[in-house]
Design an enzyme around this catalytic site. Structure first.
Site, PDB file in Angstrom:
ATOM      1  N   GLU A  55       0.308 -10.676  -6.439  1.00  0.00           N
ATOM      2  CA  GLU A  55       1.289 -10.977  -5.407  1.00  0.00           C
ATOM      3  C   GLU A  55       1.442  -9.704  -4.596  1.00  0.00           C
ATOM      4  O   GLU A  55       1.919  -8.692  -5.101  1.00  0.00           O
ATOM      5  CB  GLU A  55       2.631 -11.387  -6.006  1.00  0.00           C
ATOM      6  CG  GLU A  55       3.660 -11.756  -4.951  1.00  0.00           C
ATOM      7  CD  GLU A  55       4.984 -12.196  -5.554  1.00  0.00           C
ATOM      8  OE1 GLU A  55       6.042 -11.792  -5.010  1.00  0.00           O
ATOM      9  OE2 GLU A  55       4.958 -12.933  -6.550  1.00  0.00           O
TER      10      GLU A  55
ATOM     11  N   CYS B 125       9.461  -8.806  -1.127  1.00  0.00           N
ATOM     12  CA  CYS B 125       8.237  -9.181  -0.404  1.00  0.00           C
ATOM     13  C   CYS B 125       8.410 -10.497   0.336  1.00  0.00           C
ATOM     14  O   CYS B 125       7.804 -10.717   1.383  1.00  0.00           O
ATOM     15  CB  CYS B 125       7.041  -9.240  -1.359  1.00  0.00           C
ATOM     16  SG  CYS B 125       7.301 -10.264  -2.814  1.00  0.00           S
TER      17      CYS B 125
ATOM     18  N   ASN C  45      10.652  -2.731  -6.731  1.00  0.00           N
ATOM     19  CA  ASN C  45      11.698  -3.402  -5.954  1.00  0.00           C
ATOM     20  C   ASN C  45      12.467  -4.450  -6.769  1.00  0.00           C
ATOM     21  O   ASN C  45      13.684  -4.531  -6.693  1.00  0.00           O
ATOM     22  CB  ASN C  45      11.117  -4.030  -4.682  1.00  0.00           C
ATOM     23  CG  ASN C  45      10.097  -5.102  -4.980  1.00  0.00           C
ATOM     24  OD1 ASN C  45       9.224  -4.937  -5.837  1.00  0.00           O
ATOM     25  ND2 ASN C  45      10.182  -6.215  -4.278  1.00  0.00           N
TER      26      ASN C  45
END
Length: 482
Positions: A251, A286, A154
């Protein structure tokens, strides 16, 4: 099928200073136009993984003993060269990832900032710390060893550089596994970085996550794993890494809540910031807003103003300068998000779509989804409880502050949150009760200071606060007394 000129890293991987042509490759498609092949990604084998780790292990023995001034100097020199190639690589990132031009350029420039700021931070942070007391005690730092860095599709540039750069500066060697969907730009930049350091300090392998990821996680020569990606994959990595007690820096997923209080001023500035917090990178962030809770007195106003703002978002191929939001990165994510929207509507929720289609005839060739608002969804519904990772946002209402906090905390995730209010003191009271690694007021964004990083809570990651460009994630501290 349209084939463009491939970047020179296409179909290659890096081990011990050599870029190697892969025997097997897979095509990388433009998510805005799946008839265009952007390049190829090497499908590395277990033997390749072993060779990369071996090269990194050999390189570490010398690089770990290098002078910190040498490390910083090499990194700053590499940053200068990378800065010079940013402009020419923006279109490549757009075409392989789906970002729009402005977002892509910002990501690449931020990589240069990471290199310069982490190099500067190293010089002070690395110095021994003398503790007061009758016994002379020093806190000293040393590199940890071979580091595996597994990065996502992403935001492949910034999320890779925030780990690779401090790991190298701390004296480690690295084996980097970029996402198979869009590895070309990150590999182009890592090619420059690697050229400034001894061979084997930077190694890059690509291919199947289940093959390469498992090998990296279980090999005892890997001492640290830095992973950004889904919580499900993160759990599997933790299990694999437990066999030899590796250090893990993760993460993971997020389901960020934005709480709009009754005193919030819903002017154009606020709605614009909220819109950006939701739709940045088509929601594939995110730390994007994924749930909005608004006080019942402001509910109708917020829904209507956000609907109008969504209505004028220009959606299309990010290579076009006037496009504000591009496609989703891959078919699996496209199918997942469209499925969420369909199931929400089938369950009785209201689906409100907006946006202006740029080149609507070409939409069938890309993974485009119009900006979407969901109203009438229940707190326990799939659209509210999952990480959508797309341009869709459920909006729910609350009556009391206690209810708002309870709803926001009703999630397995705890990455970011935001409070929208004219009362900063009240926002701080909310922040103290919200289960999130960071809370913003009247915005939902990132920390501009690259020295700062606040990983998530709960299933959003292995949490630890850092103020040193993440350098401490890649070094061991020990006490020395005399």
């Amino acid at each position: 099928m349209m084939i463009s000129t491939y970047p020179n890293v296409s179909g290659k991987y890096l081990i011990d200073g050599k870029w190697i042509e892969a025997e097997k490759t897979s095509k990388i498609m433009n998510p805005a136009d799946v008839t265009e092949v952007v390049g190829e990604v090497a499908l590395c084998t277990l033997e390749d993984v072993d060779h990369a780790i071996t090269a990194a292990e050999v390189a570490y023995k010398l690089w770990s003993k290098s002078d910190i001034n040498e490390r910083a100097s090499k990194m700053k020199a590499a940053a200068l060269e990378i800065r010079a190639i940013v402009e020419e690589n923006v279109p490549v990132l757009v075409r392989e990832n789906g970002k729009v031009l402005v977002e892509a350029k910002k990501d690449l420039l931020r990589c240069v900032d990471i290199m310069n700021e982490a190099a500067a931070e190293l010089l002070n942070w690395w110095q021994p710390e003398i503790l007061p007391g009758s016994q002379k005690v020093q806190i000293r730092r040393r590199p940890r060893g071979v580091t595996a860095i597994i990065s996502p599709w992403n935001s492949p540039m910034i999320l890779t550089f925030k780990r690779v750069i401090p790991a190298i500066l701390a004296g480690n060697s690295v084996v980097v596994k970029p996402a198979t969907n869009c590895p070309l730009t990150i590999m182009t930049f890592l090619k420059v970085v690697a050229s400034y350091f001894p061979k084997g300090v930077v190694n890059v392998i690509t291919g199947s996550g289940s093959v390469i990821g498992d090998a990296l996680c279980t090999d005892p020569r890997i001492r640290t794993i830095a992973f950004v990606g889904s919580t499900e994959t993160g759990k599997e990595i933790m299990k694999a890494a437990a066999s030899n007690v590796k250090n893990i820096y993760m993460e993971l997923g997020g389901n960020d809540a934005a709480i709009v209080l009754e005193d919030a001023n819903l002017d154009d500035e606020l709605i614009t910031k909220l819109r950006y917090g939701i739709l940045r990178a088509a929601g594939q962030v995110c730390s994007a807003v994924k749930r909005v809770y608004v006080h019942e007195s402001k509910y109708d106003e917020l829904v209507e103003k956000l609907r109008k703002k969504f209505q004028y978002i220009r959606v299309g191929n990010g290579i076009q300068p006037d496009v504000e939001m591009g496609p989703l990165n891959n078919k699996a994510q496209y199918d997942y998000v469209t499925g969420l929207i369909d199931r929400s509507e089938q369950s009785g929720a209201t689906v409100i779509t907006g946006g202006i289609q740029i080149d609507p005839e070409g939409w069938a060739d890309g993974y485009f989804i119009a900006p979407t608002i969901i109203t009438g969804a229940a707190q326990n519904s799939e659209i509210v409880q999952t990480e959508q990772f797309g341009p869709v946002i459920p909006i729910l209402q609350f009556s009391t502050h206690e209810e708002a906090i309870q709803l926001a905390n009703d999630s397995n995730f705890g990455l970011r949150a935001s409070v929208w209010s004219e009362n900063e003191e009240l926002a701080i009271e909310f922040a103290d009760q919200l289960e999130a690694g960071a809370v913003f007021i009247n915005n939902h964004t990132v920390f501009q200071d690259l020295h700062l990083d606040f990983p998530g809570l709960k299933e959003s990651g292995i949490s630890r606060e850092t103020r040193h460009c993440s350098l401490e994630f890649f070094a061991d501290t020990f006490g020395f007394a005399n």
